[in-house]
Motif scaffolding. Sequence first.
Motif, PDB file in Angstrom:
ATOM      1  N   GLY A 175       0.891  -0.942  -0.001  1.00  0.00           N
ATOM      2  CA  GLY A 175       0.136   0.098   0.105  1.00  0.00           C
ATOM      3  C   GLY A 175       1.094   1.059   0.122  1.00  0.00           C
ATOM      4  N   ARG A 176       2.058   1.308   0.216  1.00  0.00           N
ATOM      5  CA  ARG A 176       2.872   2.457   0.420  1.00  0.00           C
ATOM      6  C   ARG A 176       3.565   2.554  -0.628  1.00  0.00           C
ATOM      7  N   GLY A 177       4.485   1.920  -1.630  1.00  0.00           N
ATOM      8  CA  GLY A 177       5.133   1.456  -3.228  1.00  0.00           C
ATOM      9  C   GLY A 177       7.015   1.037  -2.125  1.00  0.00           C
ATOM     10  N   ALA A 178       7.367   1.185  -3.905  1.00  0.00           N
ATOM     11  CA  ALA A 178       8.904   0.511  -2.980  1.00  0.00           C
ATOM     12  C   ALA A 178       9.378   2.061  -2.243  1.00  0.00           C
ATOM     13  N   PHE A 179      11.224   1.215  -2.107  1.00  0.00           N
ATOM     14  CA  PHE A 179      11.912   1.653  -1.546  1.00  0.00           C
ATOM     15  C   PHE A 179      13.249   1.128  -1.387  1.00  0.00           C
ATOM     16  N   ILE A 180      13.999   2.070  -1.264  1.00  0.00           N
ATOM     17  CA  ILE A 180      15.568   1.484  -1.492  1.00  0.00           C
ATOM     18  C   ILE A 180      15.870   0.823  -0.270  1.00  0.00           C
ATOM     19  N   SER A 181      16.541  -0.299  -0.337  1.00  0.00           N
ATOM     20  CA  SER A 181      17.604  -1.181   1.175  1.00  0.00           C
ATOM     21  C   SER A 181      17.776  -0.246   2.044  1.00  0.00           C
ATOM     22  N   PRO A 182      18.013  -0.630   2.697  1.00  0.00           N
ATOM     23  CA  PRO A 182      19.265   0.095   4.022  1.00  0.00           C
ATOM     24  C   PRO A 182      20.594  -0.381   3.512  1.00  0.00           C
ATOM     25  N   GLU A 183      22.031   0.270   3.985  1.00  0.00           N
ATOM     26  CA  GLU A 183      22.879   0.910   2.961  1.00  0.00           C
ATOM     27  C   GLU A 183      23.613  -0.236   3.137  1.00  0.00           C
ATOM     28  N   LYS A 184      23.635  -1.497   5.172  1.00  0.00           N
ATOM     29  CA  LYS A 184      24.618  -2.581   4.262  1.00  0.00           C
ATOM     30  C   LYS A 184      23.909  -3.258   3.364  1.00  0.00           C
ATOM     31  N   ASP A 185      22.790  -3.522   3.054  1.00  0.00           N
ATOM     32  CA  ASP A 185      22.210  -4.355   1.683  1.00  0.00           C
ATOM     33  C   ASP A 185      22.535  -3.429   0.453  1.00  0.00           C
ATOM     34  N   GLN A 186      22.904  -2.610   0.415  1.00  0.00           N
ATOM     35  CA  GLN A 186      23.090  -1.919  -0.898  1.00  0.00           C
ATOM     36  C   GLN A 186      24.989  -1.823  -1.235  1.00  0.00           C
ATOM     37  N   LEU A 187      25.961  -2.286   0.159  1.00  0.00           N
ATOM     38  CA  LEU A 187      27.132  -2.545   0.000  1.00  0.00           C
ATOM     39  C   LEU A 187      27.314  -4.256  -0.483  1.00  0.00           C
ATOM     40  N   SER A 188      26.659  -4.944   0.168  1.00  0.00           N
ATOM     41  CA  SER A 188      26.667  -6.649  -0.227  1.00  0.00           C
ATOM     42  C   SER A 188      26.774  -6.270  -1.477  1.00  0.00           C
TER      43      SER A 188
ATOM     44  N   PHE B 260      26.163  -4.547  -4.328  1.00  0.00           N
ATOM     45  CA  PHE B 260      27.471  -3.487  -4.973  1.00  0.00           C
ATOM     46  C   PHE B 260      28.210  -4.325  -5.658  1.00  0.00           C
ATOM     47  N   LYS B 261      29.310  -4.909  -4.675  1.00  0.00           N
ATOM     48  CA  LYS B 261      30.433  -6.055  -4.448  1.00  0.00           C
ATOM     49  C   LYS B 261      29.754  -7.369  -5.023  1.00  0.00           C
ATOM     50  N   LYS B 262      29.166  -7.536  -4.616  1.00  0.00           N
ATOM     51  CA  LYS B 262      28.193  -8.837  -5.891  1.00  0.00           C
ATOM     52  C   LYS B 262      28.166  -8.486  -7.762  1.00  0.00           C
ATOM     53  N   LEU B 263      27.522  -7.256  -7.171  1.00  0.00           N
ATOM     54  CA  LEU B 263      27.569  -7.349  -8.997  1.00  0.00           C
ATOM     55  C   LEU B 263      28.537  -6.636  -9.536  1.00  0.00           C
ATOM     56  N   ALA B 264      29.590  -5.841  -8.927  1.00  0.00           N
ATOM     57  CA  ALA B 264      30.953  -5.845  -9.244  1.00  0.00           C
ATOM     58  C   ALA B 264      31.681  -7.257  -9.547  1.00  0.00           C
ATOM     59  N   ALA B 265      31.793  -7.996  -8.573  1.00  0.00           N
ATOM     60  CA  ALA B 265      32.158  -9.597  -8.471  1.00  0.00           C
ATOM     61  C   ALA B 265      31.198 -10.193 -10.001  1.00  0.00           C
ATOM     62  N   ASP B 266      30.862  -9.834 -10.320  1.00  0.00           N
ATOM     63  CA  ASP B 266      29.629 -10.604 -11.263  1.00  0.00           C
ATOM     64  C   ASP B 266      29.982 -10.511 -12.698  1.00  0.00           C
ATOM     65  N   ARG B 267      30.214  -8.577 -12.446  1.00  0.00           N
ATOM     66  CA  ARG B 267      30.901  -8.657 -13.684  1.00  0.00           C
ATOM     67  C   ARG B 267      32.417  -8.957 -14.132  1.00  0.00           C
ATOM     68  N   PHE B 268      33.697  -8.819 -13.224  1.00  0.00           N
ATOM     69  CA  PHE B 268      34.748  -8.841 -13.069  1.00  0.00           C
ATOM     70  C   PHE B 268      34.866  -9.582 -13.554  1.00  0.00           C
ATOM     71  N   ALA B 269      34.271 -10.999 -13.370  1.00  0.00           N
ATOM     72  CA  ALA B 269      34.433 -13.045 -13.602  1.00  0.00           C
ATOM     73  C   ALA B 269      33.144 -12.403 -15.166  1.00  0.00           C
ATOM     74  N   ALA B 270      32.562 -11.908 -14.979  1.00  0.00           N
ATOM     75  CA  ALA B 270      31.609 -12.203 -17.354  1.00  0.00           C
ATOM     76  C   ALA B 270      33.477 -11.517 -17.403  1.00  0.00           C
ATOM     77  N   ALA B 271      34.025 -10.244 -17.193  1.00  0.00           N
ATOM     78  CA  ALA B 271      35.062  -9.906 -17.956  1.00  0.00           C
ATOM     79  C   ALA B 271      36.353 -10.782 -18.315  1.00  0.00           C
ATOM     80  N   VAL B 272      36.627 -11.533 -16.963  1.00  0.00           N
ATOM     81  CA  VAL B 272      37.336 -12.918 -17.213  1.00  0.00           C
ATOM     82  C   VAL B 272      37.740 -13.412 -18.057  1.00  0.00           C
ATOM     83  N   GLN B 273      36.036 -14.131 -17.854  1.00  0.00           N
ATOM     84  CA  GLN B 273      35.610 -15.371 -19.243  1.00  0.00           C
ATOM     85  C   GLN B 273      35.955 -14.695 -20.620  1.00  0.00           C
TER      86      GLN B 273
END
Length: 133
Positions: A78-91, A93-106
């Motif tokens: 009933g309220r909508g979508a919200f940005i997740s707390p910072e600790k979730d964002q940091l993890s 962000f690190k996962k996205l970077a690791a996934d992109r790096f893995a794809a680049a290595v491949q």
Amino acid sequence: MYSTENEKKERARLFHIDNRSRVPIHQQLQAQIVRYVSLGLLLPDQQLPSVRAMAQQLGINPNTVQKEMNGVLYTVAGRGAFISPEKDQLSQFKKLAADRFAAAVQAAADAGLTRQALGQIVEEQMERRDRDD
């Protein structure tokens, strides 16, 4: 932290989709949200347009926006979508970077680059980043 309709519309305009990109749409959206949070343009617990409104503004299926929610957005009934707390964002962000790096290595391995050549490229890029900071 709740927002006015105009503020939510302005935030929706922050996002864009590159239909020519090989990156899936939900990952493009997720990466943009993480980047905007890291730049301070979006804040943890800040309200965004609803999933349906965001999908309509971007011209994509609401299921695609919903798919992107894991770790980046949360919804309140009933309220909508919200940005997740910072600790979730940091993890996230690190996962996205690791996934992109893995794809680049491949991709580098597929192109025939050796481990040594790839290490050299990584070292050069890190030095360039350090100089630019």
